[in-house]
Write an enzyme that holds these catalytic residues in place. Structure first.
Site, PDB file in Angstrom:
ATOM      1  N   ARG A 283       0.835  -1.193   0.000  1.00  0.00           N
ATOM      2  CA  ARG A 283       0.000   0.000   0.000  1.00  0.00           C
ATOM      3  C   ARG A 283       0.876   1.251   0.000  1.00  0.00           C
ATOM      4  O   ARG A 283       1.974   1.257   0.583  1.00  0.00           O
ATOM      5  CB  ARG A 283      -0.890  -0.022   1.243  1.00  0.00           C
ATOM      6  CG  ARG A 283      -1.866   1.149   1.394  1.00  0.00           C
ATOM      7  CD  ARG A 283      -2.968   1.076   0.403  1.00  0.00           C
ATOM      8  NE  ARG A 283      -4.122   1.913   0.805  1.00  0.00           N
ATOM      9  CZ  ARG A 283      -4.973   2.433  -0.044  1.00  0.00           C
ATOM     10  NH1 ARG A 283      -4.835   2.223  -1.346  1.00  0.00           N
ATOM     11  NH2 ARG A 283      -6.006   3.145   0.382  1.00  0.00           N
TER      12      ARG A 283
ATOM     13  N   THR B 159      -9.563   0.580  -9.885  1.00  0.00           N
ATOM     14  CA  THR B 159      -8.711  -0.402  -9.233  1.00  0.00           C
ATOM     15  C   THR B 159      -8.728  -1.611 -10.142  1.00  0.00           C
ATOM     16  O   THR B 159      -9.541  -1.697 -11.049  1.00  0.00           O
ATOM     17  CB  THR B 159      -9.271  -0.738  -7.825  1.00  0.00           C
ATOM     18  OG1 THR B 159      -9.290   0.457  -7.036  1.00  0.00           O
ATOM     19  CG2 THR B 159      -8.474  -1.783  -7.108  1.00  0.00           C
TER      20      THR B 159
ATOM     21  N   ASN C 132      -6.153   4.500  -7.248  1.00  0.00           N
ATOM     22  CA  ASN C 132      -7.327   5.120  -6.646  1.00  0.00           C
ATOM     23  C   ASN C 132      -8.331   5.521  -7.720  1.00  0.00           C
ATOM     24  O   ASN C 132      -8.923   4.647  -8.353  1.00  0.00           O
ATOM     25  CB  ASN C 132      -6.979   6.291  -5.740  1.00  0.00           C
ATOM     26  CG  ASN C 132      -8.103   6.598  -4.754  1.00  0.00           C
ATOM     27  OD1 ASN C 132      -8.868   5.718  -4.381  1.00  0.00           O
ATOM     28  ND2 ASN C 132      -8.213   7.845  -4.331  1.00  0.00           N
TER      29      ASN C 132
ATOM     30  N   ASP D 122      -7.780   8.719   0.186  1.00  0.00           N
ATOM     31  CA  ASP D 122      -8.319   7.599   0.958  1.00  0.00           C
ATOM     32  C   ASP D 122      -8.166   7.795   2.461  1.00  0.00           C
ATOM     33  O   ASP D 122      -8.704   7.024   3.255  1.00  0.00           O
ATOM     34  CB  ASP D 122      -7.651   6.284   0.535  1.00  0.00           C
ATOM     35  CG  ASP D 122      -8.427   5.570  -0.563  1.00  0.00           C
ATOM     36  OD1 ASP D 122      -9.473   6.100  -0.990  1.00  0.00           O
ATOM     37  OD2 ASP D 122      -8.005   4.481  -0.993  1.00  0.00           O
TER      38      ASP D 122
ATOM     39  N   SER E 200      -7.930   1.108   3.176  1.00  0.00           N
ATOM     40  CA  SER E 200      -8.353   0.656   1.852  1.00  0.00           C
ATOM     41  C   SER E 200      -9.543  -0.280   1.974  1.00  0.00           C
ATOM     42  O   SER E 200      -9.768  -0.901   3.019  1.00  0.00           O
ATOM     43  CB  SER E 200      -7.192  -0.078   1.167  1.00  0.00           C
ATOM     44  OG  SER E 200      -7.616  -0.720  -0.019  1.00  0.00           O
ATOM     45  N   SER E 201     -10.303  -0.397   0.877  1.00  0.00           N
ATOM     46  CA  SER E 201     -11.386  -1.378   0.806  1.00  0.00           C
ATOM     47  C   SER E 201     -10.988  -2.624   0.026  1.00  0.00           C
ATOM     48  O   SER E 201     -11.794  -3.553  -0.098  1.00  0.00           O
ATOM     49  CB  SER E 201     -12.616  -0.753   0.140  1.00  0.00           C
ATOM     50  OG  SER E 201     -13.135   0.304   0.924  1.00  0.00           O
TER      51      SER E 201
ATOM     52  N   GLY F 207     -13.751  -1.599  -7.327  1.00  0.00           N
ATOM     53  CA  GLY F 207     -15.086  -1.083  -7.070  1.00  0.00           C
ATOM     54  C   GLY F 207     -15.157  -0.081  -5.952  1.00  0.00           C
ATOM     55  O   GLY F 207     -16.245   0.201  -5.446  1.00  0.00           O
TER      56      GLY F 207
END
Length: 566
Positions: free
Chosen positions: A96, A369, A389, A411, A440-441, A460
């Site tokens: 990340r 993404t 992003n 984010d 993050s997701s 997404g």
């Protein structure tokens, strides 16, 4: 589905003791599903050269960064979930991005204390320190069989020979054309006479090829130190950013323990913080364990899923952040007792308004993404979700580098309770701090059951976690890889208090019934996500790859018999 359920039924019969039919210990073939056919083919090429799943992952990732620049690349970062078959262990590689050391808590607030979204989304100040180059080097050195020069060769060749600009490239670029035009180097790479290129246009990127060759020759040091690092820093600072050479030299990937969940006889391995995905996924599944949801009607089942989503996203906003900076109560959030408390607050026939849940007091953009899934014939598994992003990142290219930089600083929680570009709110746990990784997701995941193993994930934005949840449930109910990738989706993220649904997710009568419960349902023609699934059937050794059909003719799922490439 019959083949999937049969072992469970036979488990209760004495006849199973006499079943001496051999089960393949390893897959009979390899499978790759990615968001772009060029990338899937690159991974298969590396397998054919004797590489393993981890070498193939390097090839797929680097190629996606070239042909899908709107979604990921060397200027961004990602999460890599691995199962190392020979060692019998799972590992999570955190590549990340990190905030520059000069970053401050309120760096995106104006004089009145309001969030200035333009600064956190567009241009040099929006860029965090990239992690993907370090991640690729780490993956190749520690887990791969081939040198980086071989794993990166397909992407290098493609950058020089050219690739065809596709419908997804064009659709996403339409949202960012004007911002890209502000960066001369970005405009030169991605625009033609200031306009979006026509589909089928041959695109070349010599600078990208040279950057990959530098990475192959010198590893991560070729990117994060020396002349190349100096060029990056100079370009970012000239454009108004705050990077320093210390930021780049200080970057390192982190290996973390994956989060493991047990649900309805399946083991789920997924992403730990700084991803919020695994924790939210575990919370939702723990809540749903208290219901016999597979046997409920669709409306009743959907209501329970929505309420579980609502509560998990509320906790995401309150508690989660970079584990190197924040002591998040992960054990509590994934515990049976906590889930029981959440479940007790769910009315079986009425929606819970989000403003009645204690938490943060305060129209997502298209997501950008990419995800790919790999199984090789040794049983190694790879799930990688990588990103810059928003579409085309911060729209800035440093001259001579060949890639876009990210806008991952958005984010972070720029201000408590203020939504980011995906509509997600956050609190102090995800506040900006020097060297910190933004929440993050991204939720790369494995599903391991008595008869099948699956690798899955999707882009997404804020919807990633709920898409993976729905995909896992479909897999547990016996659906195939392609059916899971194509399945309709719905989503709730606490705030805004609305159920977002694809047009095919609910029938009109089902929407009416959900609204009668108090849910606000927004169903439209838009779709989201780009699910990539590889499924290994234990009894036969067969591998199937499913790719999301929402971008027709762009992604590719491929499986090849081991004898072809070994």
């Amino acid at each position: 589905m019959i083949r999937f359920l049969l072992p469970l039924l036979l488990a209760f019969s004495p006849a199973v003791l006499a079943d001496a039919s051999p089960r393949p210990a390893k897959p009979a073939e390899a499978g790759i599903a990615s968001a772009n056919a060029y990338a899937t083919d690159a991974g298969m090429e590396v397998l054919a050269k004797g590489g393993n799943a981890f070498d193939a992952a390097v090839a797929v990732s680097a190629t996606l960064g070239l042909v899908e620049p709107e979604s990921s690349g060397l200027g961004g970062g990602g999460f890599m979930l691995l199962r190392v078959a020979g060692e019998g262990r799972d590992v999570f590689i955190d590549a990340r991005e990190r905030a520059p050391f000069a970053a401050t808590r309120d760096m995106y607030l104006d004089a009145e204390g309001n969030a200035d979204r333009g600064k956190s989304v567009n241009g040099a100040l929006a860029a965090a320190i990239p992690g993907l180059p370090a991640g690729l080097d780490h993956l190749a050195r520690k887990y791969g069989r081939l040198p980086l020069s071989q794993s990166l060769a397909p992407a290098i060749r493609l950058a020089r020979e050219g690739w065809k600009f596709g419908p997804k490239n064009a659709a996403m670029l339409g949202y960012r054309r004007d911002v890209l035009a502000r960066s001369p180097a970005a405009a030169e790479l991605f625009l033609r006479d200031g306009e979006v290129p026509a589909e089928g246009t041959l695109m070349r990127n010599e600078d990208y090829a040279r950057t990959l060759e530098r990475l192959a020759a010198h590893g991560a040091d070729g990117f994060y130190r020396g002349d190349f690092a100096s060029r990056l820093v100079r370009g970012v600072r000239e454009a108004g950013g705050i990077w320093t050479e210390r930021d780049l030299a200080g970057y390192a990937v982190v290996e973390r323990e994956p989060l493991s969940i047990r649900h309805r006889g399946f083991d789920i391995v997924t992403a730990p913080p700084p991803s919020s995905g695994g924790v939210a996924l575990a919370t939702m599944l723990k809540v749903l364990e208290g219901y016999d949801y597979p046997h409920l009607g669709k409306v009743e089942r959907s209501h329970l899923f929505i309420e579980a989503m609502r509560r998990a996203y509320r906790d995401r906003a309150l508690y989660l952040g970079d584990p190197d900076f924040v002591q998040a109560p992960v054990d509590m959030l994934v515990s049976d007792a906590y889930a029981a408390g959440l479940r007790a607050s769910i009315h079986p026939a009425k929606a819970t308004p989000s403003d009645l849940l204690p938490g943060i007091n305060a129209d997502p953009l298209r997501p950008d993404t990419s995800h790919f899934s790999i199984v090789d014939d040794e049983g190694n598994l790879v799930a990688v979700t990588q990103t810059v992003n928003l579409p085309y990142g911060n729209a800035l290219v440093v001259p001579g580098t060949g890639f876009l930089l990210n806008n991952e600083m958005d984010d972070f929680s720029v201000k408590a309770g203020v939504p980011n570009a995906f509509g997600l709110v956050g609190d102090d746990a995800n506040a900006i701090a020097p060297g910190k990784r933004p929440l993050s997701s991204m939720t790369p995941s494995f599903l391991v059951g008595p008869d099948r193993t699956a690798v899955l994930g999707t882009p997404g934005g804020s919807r990633i976690i709920t898409m993976v949840l729905l995909g896992l449930v479909e897999l547990m109910q016996g659906e195939g890889a392609q059916a899971v990738a194509a399945a309709p989706r719905f989503h709730h993220q606490y705030l805004p208090d609305v159920v977002q649904a694809e047009a095919s997710a609910f029938e009109p009568a089902e929407i009416e019934a959900l609204e009668a419960m108090g849910h606000d349902v927004e169903a439209g023609d838009r779709t989201w996500g780009n699910m990539q699934v590889v499924l290994w059937h234990h009894r036969t050794g067969d591998v199937e790859a499913g790719t999301d059909p929402r971008w027709k003719g762009v992604g590719k799922g491929s499986s090849t018999e081991a004898s072809v490439y070994r």
